[in-house]
Scaffold this active site. Sequence first.
Site, PDB file in Angstrom:
ATOM      1  CG  ASP A   7     102.552 112.252  11.962  1.00  0.00           C
ATOM      2  OD1 ASP A   7     103.494 113.077  11.972  1.00  0.00           O
ATOM      3  OD2 ASP A   7     102.519 111.270  11.195  1.00  0.00           O
ATOM      4  CD  GLU A  67     106.664 113.985  13.929  1.00  0.00           C
ATOM      5  OE1 GLU A  67     107.667 113.873  13.197  1.00  0.00           O
ATOM      6  OE2 GLU A  67     105.813 113.085  14.063  1.00  0.00           O
ATOM      7  CG  ASP A 139      99.897 108.853   8.188  1.00  0.00           C
ATOM      8  OD1 ASP A 139     100.971 109.472   8.110  1.00  0.00           O
ATOM      9  OD2 ASP A 139      99.361 108.290   7.219  1.00  0.00           O
TER      10      ASP A 139
END
Length: 169
Positions: A7, A67, A139
């Site tokens: 991420d 992502e 996260d």
Amino acid sequence: MRLLGLDPGLRHTGWGLIEQEGSRLTFVAAGAVDTDDKLPLAERLVTLHDGLLKVIESFRPDEAAVEETFVNKNPVSTLKLGVARGVVLLVPAKAGLPVYEYPANLIKKSVVGAGHAAKEQIQAMVRVLLPTAQLKSADAADALAVAICHAHHASTHRKIGGKMKGSAR
């Protein structure tokens, strides 16, 4: 197969590793690479690079999933996130891993069942899907969600021999 979810973020880049055996997913590790926002951008990118390289060297994943970034209203923030995302894509690719990308809505839909799920919903479902997961930060939870999404979608593509969005070295 060991899957690494990432991420991207300039301040905090989450990472999460899962093991996939058939349809069974097992938590391996998760955390975040944090950078000091008082440092110049180039030094923060080095910190991000070195931290991700250490994760890859320590846990030896087979594939990585990242992502995709959405565009913020602030163009300066978007540009900085894009630069950090470039490092996040580069490190696993340079380590010889296939790297795949998934939009945020697909990740949320894969984990929660709704493409506009809140962060709390994602964390709750990650805990359900990976009961032994140690979520040290939002996260890290988001990165595990990326890995879970990849596990769901990559297995289908492997079975049918189809192509996925992403790059394979």
